[in-house]
Design a protein around this motif. Structure first.
Motif, PDB file in Angstrom:
ATOM      1  N   VAL A 191       0.880  -1.178   0.000  1.00  0.00           N
ATOM      2  CA  VAL A 191       0.000   0.000   0.000  1.00  0.00           C
ATOM      3  C   VAL A 191       0.916   1.225   0.000  1.00  0.00           C
ATOM      4  O   VAL A 191       1.613   1.488   0.990  1.00  0.00           O
ATOM      5  CB  VAL A 191      -0.938   0.004   1.224  1.00  0.00           C
ATOM      6  CG1 VAL A 191      -1.930   1.169   1.126  1.00  0.00           C
ATOM      7  CG2 VAL A 191      -1.696  -1.320   1.313  1.00  0.00           C
ATOM      8  N   VAL A 192       0.941   1.916  -1.125  1.00  0.00           N
ATOM      9  CA  VAL A 192       1.992   2.926  -1.303  1.00  0.00           C
ATOM     10  C   VAL A 192       1.423   4.316  -1.592  1.00  0.00           C
ATOM     11  O   VAL A 192       0.304   4.453  -2.078  1.00  0.00           O
ATOM     12  CB  VAL A 192       2.942   2.539  -2.478  1.00  0.00           C
ATOM     13  CG1 VAL A 192       3.621   1.212  -2.211  1.00  0.00           C
ATOM     14  CG2 VAL A 192       2.201   2.492  -3.807  1.00  0.00           C
ATOM     15  N   ARG A 211      -1.215  -6.427 -10.934  1.00  0.00           N
ATOM     16  CA  ARG A 211      -2.443  -5.651 -10.804  1.00  0.00           C
ATOM     17  C   ARG A 211      -2.246  -4.514  -9.806  1.00  0.00           C
ATOM     18  O   ARG A 211      -1.688  -4.716  -8.729  1.00  0.00           O
ATOM     19  CB  ARG A 211      -3.563  -6.567 -10.295  1.00  0.00           C
ATOM     20  CG  ARG A 211      -4.752  -6.665 -11.246  1.00  0.00           C
ATOM     21  CD  ARG A 211      -5.899  -7.409 -10.622  1.00  0.00           C
ATOM     22  NE  ARG A 211      -6.817  -6.503  -9.895  1.00  0.00           N
ATOM     23  CZ  ARG A 211      -7.598  -5.616 -10.464  1.00  0.00           C
ATOM     24  NH1 ARG A 211      -7.618  -5.435 -11.758  1.00  0.00           N
ATOM     25  NH2 ARG A 211      -8.394  -4.850  -9.729  1.00  0.00           N
ATOM     26  N   MET A 212      -2.674  -3.337 -10.206  1.00  0.00           N
ATOM     27  CA  MET A 212      -2.545  -2.193  -9.303  1.00  0.00           C
ATOM     28  C   MET A 212      -3.903  -1.506  -9.194  1.00  0.00           C
ATOM     29  O   MET A 212      -4.569  -1.297 -10.201  1.00  0.00           O
ATOM     30  CB  MET A 212      -1.516  -1.207  -9.872  1.00  0.00           C
ATOM     31  CG  MET A 212      -1.393   0.095  -9.079  1.00  0.00           C
ATOM     32  SD  MET A 212      -0.210   1.248  -9.858  1.00  0.00           S
ATOM     33  CE  MET A 212       1.260   0.897  -8.942  1.00  0.00           C
ATOM     34  N   VAL A 213      -4.305  -1.207  -7.972  1.00  0.00           N
ATOM     35  CA  VAL A 213      -5.488  -0.357  -7.795  1.00  0.00           C
ATOM     36  C   VAL A 213      -4.976   1.018  -7.382  1.00  0.00           C
ATOM     37  O   VAL A 213      -4.157   1.140  -6.469  1.00  0.00           O
ATOM     38  CB  VAL A 213      -6.453  -0.937  -6.728  1.00  0.00           C
ATOM     39  CG1 VAL A 213      -7.525   0.086  -6.364  1.00  0.00           C
ATOM     40  CG2 VAL A 213      -7.111  -2.211  -7.256  1.00  0.00           C
ATOM     41  N   VAL A 214      -5.430   2.023  -8.107  1.00  0.00           N
ATOM     42  CA  VAL A 214      -5.059   3.401  -7.784  1.00  0.00           C
ATOM     43  C   VAL A 214      -6.271   4.054  -7.140  1.00  0.00           C
ATOM     44  O   VAL A 214      -7.356   4.057  -7.740  1.00  0.00           O
ATOM     45  CB  VAL A 214      -4.681   4.175  -9.068  1.00  0.00           C
ATOM     46  CG1 VAL A 214      -4.432   5.644  -8.753  1.00  0.00           C
ATOM     47  CG2 VAL A 214      -3.474   3.548  -9.742  1.00  0.00           C
ATOM     48  N   SER A 270     -12.125   0.351   2.851  1.00  0.00           N
ATOM     49  CA  SER A 270     -10.960  -0.193   3.556  1.00  0.00           C
ATOM     50  C   SER A 270      -9.952  -0.754   2.564  1.00  0.00           C
ATOM     51  O   SER A 270     -10.297  -1.062   1.414  1.00  0.00           O
ATOM     52  CB  SER A 270     -11.401  -1.321   4.505  1.00  0.00           C
ATOM     53  OG  SER A 270     -11.937  -2.385   3.745  1.00  0.00           O
ATOM     54  N   VAL A 271      -8.729  -0.873   3.027  1.00  0.00           N
ATOM     55  CA  VAL A 271      -7.683  -1.573   2.268  1.00  0.00           C
ATOM     56  C   VAL A 271      -7.040  -2.549   3.247  1.00  0.00           C
ATOM     57  O   VAL A 271      -6.501  -2.149   4.275  1.00  0.00           O
ATOM     58  CB  VAL A 271      -6.620  -0.599   1.721  1.00  0.00           C
ATOM     59  CG1 VAL A 271      -5.533  -1.366   0.989  1.00  0.00           C
ATOM     60  CG2 VAL A 271      -7.234   0.451   0.807  1.00  0.00           C
ATOM     61  N   VAL A 277      -0.491  -4.190  -5.704  1.00  0.00           N
ATOM     62  CA  VAL A 277      -0.083  -2.894  -5.131  1.00  0.00           C
ATOM     63  C   VAL A 277      -1.278  -1.951  -5.163  1.00  0.00           C
ATOM     64  O   VAL A 277      -2.016  -1.905  -6.143  1.00  0.00           O
ATOM     65  CB  VAL A 277       1.088  -2.277  -5.930  1.00  0.00           C
ATOM     66  CG1 VAL A 277       1.349  -0.847  -5.487  1.00  0.00           C
ATOM     67  CG2 VAL A 277       2.356  -3.106  -5.762  1.00  0.00           C
ATOM     68  N   VAL A 278      -1.463  -1.219  -4.076  1.00  0.00           N
ATOM     69  CA  VAL A 278      -2.497  -0.175  -4.038  1.00  0.00           C
ATOM     70  C   VAL A 278      -1.782   1.171  -3.911  1.00  0.00           C
ATOM     71  O   VAL A 278      -1.006   1.382  -2.977  1.00  0.00           O
ATOM     72  CB  VAL A 278      -3.451  -0.373  -2.832  1.00  0.00           C
ATOM     73  CG1 VAL A 278      -4.482   0.750  -2.777  1.00  0.00           C
ATOM     74  CG2 VAL A 278      -4.137  -1.729  -2.917  1.00  0.00           C
TER      75      VAL A 278
END
Ligand code: FAD
Ligand code: NAI
Length: 462
Positions: free
Chosen positions: A156-157, A171-174, A235-236, A262-263
């Protein structure tokens, strides 16, 4: 203990530019910086590294999508991520060392360490207390976290972690379809990551001219980014190398969960003023944590000034620079002026998106009569030759006087093209002034001229 005319705290674009200007104007100047290198957020973990990765990933995109068409055949390059990161780090080092050189050249002392202001006229760095007739706070900003979401800068960045991931994620969630989300989302999408952007509002890039924002979203979707709009992240949940993002769609309150390697949390930034001692000094702040300043960047405490991301206004490097110069010139007895009506904004995706001044939406809110001159890059020979014909230039001018009120460009080199309109606006030009200015052929800038012509009797190539 040393004594200075000016001590600036923070060496980002606001602080370092201000320091150089102070020194040029004959003021004995020091700049305090706690990082290992000068240049602030922008040079170390912001503008410069993100543009290096945007450049490298764009080259890959060109090779994959356009080379064969031009007769450049063969295997597309493969990505050596470690090498790409080391290229980015080299670019950072060149730039930060450049500031160190400029400090030496201009005789600005770099006071290494974290500074605080124990009392007006004094700056403490480590165990040393220095005297300064004027103190400029240029401590910038930091990513603003979402409540309950823990950032580990690995899974989580914030943008900082996203600029140095261990590997390219599948896979990345932005979270947040603003500038950071779309620039860094574009980088990873081009490198092969499946990128989903989850945004609270019903459109991307809030504040941008709505027509441009819609076109922008379409083009990014065509490039492979997917968008979930109107989604409130609940939430994450992260474990060692995966995360789960849960959001509720605002339209029907339905709950959804998406997985990611990665988020990226890109939901805005907030001023950073920790540890300076501003509260004890009684420096007035806004309820958003910005330092309150007057038109000369002075706070309510005599001798203390503030500039850049730490005060109000757009969080942009060039805005910080302009304020840094103006604060220095004011201290030196000059009468500087920053024109906040002509500060361009640029998103360095492909195509680039650039804007200055009013949008159609703000003009409507103000009830102002305006006209629109638009020109598509489809009508621009250079853009067609360069596979860059997506997008358009839009100029907004006063209906009666023809004075340019704003401009919006989505297309090739938009971030450079916008500046001829900025200069025109600075001089109070009419659209006709731009339209009658000879533009070299074949250049992208002809599209700007054509949009200006479209504010009058019509563009030629549309
Ligand atoms: P900063 O650049 O944040 O610098 C503040 C400095 O002060 C830091 O180095 C910090 O270490 C130092 N500091 C803080 N407190 C202390 C203390 N007590 N003592 C000593 N030192 C201290 N803007 C653009 O215009 N174009 C872009 O392309 C762009 N890209 C960006 C990309 C990313 C990923 C991010 C995060 C931001 C980007 N920005 C961009 C925004 C831009 O970086 C900021 O607007 C700009 O850096 C603000 O400059 P500043 O001088 O106010 O502060
Ligand atoms: P931003 O303000 O540009 O975008 C944040 C986005 O997140 C908005 O669309 C907002 O609606 C959304 N959002 C907020 N809370 C949310 C939530 N809970 N769930 C889902 N979405 C949510 O902020 P960003 O992208 O983090 O950038 C910060 C600053 O850095 C900006 O002010 C920008 O000016 C600067 N910057 C400038 C760049 C440039 O000039 N090219 C590049 C990168 C950053």
């Amino acid at each position: 203990m040393a004594s200075y005319d000016v001590i600036i705290i923070g060496s980002g674009p606001g602080g370092y530019v201000s320091a150089i200007r102070c020194a040029q104007l004959g003021l004995k100047t020091a700049c305090v910086e706690g990082r290992k290198t000068l240049g602030g957020t922008c040079l170390n973990v912001g503008c410069i590294p993100s543009k290096a990765l945007l450049h490298a990933s764009h080259q890959l995109h060109e090779a994959e999508h356009n080379f064969a068409e031009m007769g450049l055949k063969g295997k597309s390059p493969s990505v050596d991520w470690k090498q790409m990161l080391s290229y980015k780090d080299k670019v950072i080092a060149q730039n930060t060392q450049g500031i160190e050189f400029l400090f030496k050249k201009n005789k600005v002392d770099w006071l290494k360490g974290w500074g605080s202001i124990p009392e007006a006229g004094k700056v403490k760095v480590g165990d040393d207390v220095h005297e300064a007739k004027h103190i400029i706070v240029a401590t910038g900003s930091e990513a603003s976290a979402l409540p309950g979401i823990e950032i580990d800068e690995k899974v989580v960045v914030t943008s900082t972690g996203a600029l140095e991931l261990g590997k390219i994620p599948k896979r990345m969630v932005v979270i947040g379809a603003g500038v950071i989300g779309l620039e860094l989302g574009s980088v990873y999408s081009r490198l092969g990551t499946e990128v989903e952007v989850v945004e609270f509002l019903d459109g991307i890039t809030p504040g941008m001219d709505a027509e441009i924002a819609r076109t922008f979203q379409k083009l990014l979707t065509k490039q492979g980014l997917s968008f979930t709009l109107g989604a409130a992240v609940q939430s994450v949940e992260a474990n060692k190398n995966k995360a789960k993002v849960t959001y509720k769609l605002r339209k029907d309150d339905s709950e959804h969960t998406v997985d990611a390697d990665v988020v990226l949390v890109a939901t805005g930034r907030k001023p950073y003023t920790d540890g300076l001692g501003l509260e004890a000094l009684g420096v007035d702040m806004t309820d958003r944590g910005q330092i309150k300043t007057d038109g000369h960047y002075a706070t309510n405490v005599k001798g203390i000034y503030a500039i850049g991301d730490a005060i109000s206004g757009p969080m942009l490097a060039h805005k910080a620079e302009d304020e840094g110069m103006a604060a220095a010139e004011g201290i030196a007895g000059q009468h500087p002026h920053v024109n906040y009506g002509v500060i361009p904004g640029v998103i360095y995706t492909h195509p680039e998106v650039a804007n200055v001044g009013e949008t159609e939406e703000t003009l409507k809110e103000q009830g102002r009569a305006y006209k629109v001159g638009k020109f598509s890059f489809m009508g621009n020979g250079r853009a067609k030759a360069n596979f860059a014909a997506d997008g358009f230039v839009k100029i907004l001018a006063d209906k009666d006087t023809d004075r340019i009120l704003g401009a919006h460009i989505i297309g090739p080199m938009a971030g450079d093209l916008i500046h001829e309109i900025c200069v025109a606006m600075e001089f109070g030009a009419a659209a006709e002034d731009l339209a009658r200015t000879c533009h070299a052929h074949p250049t992208y800038s002809e599209a700007v001229r054509e949009a200006a012509l479209a504010c009058g009797d019509g563009a030629i190539h549309s």
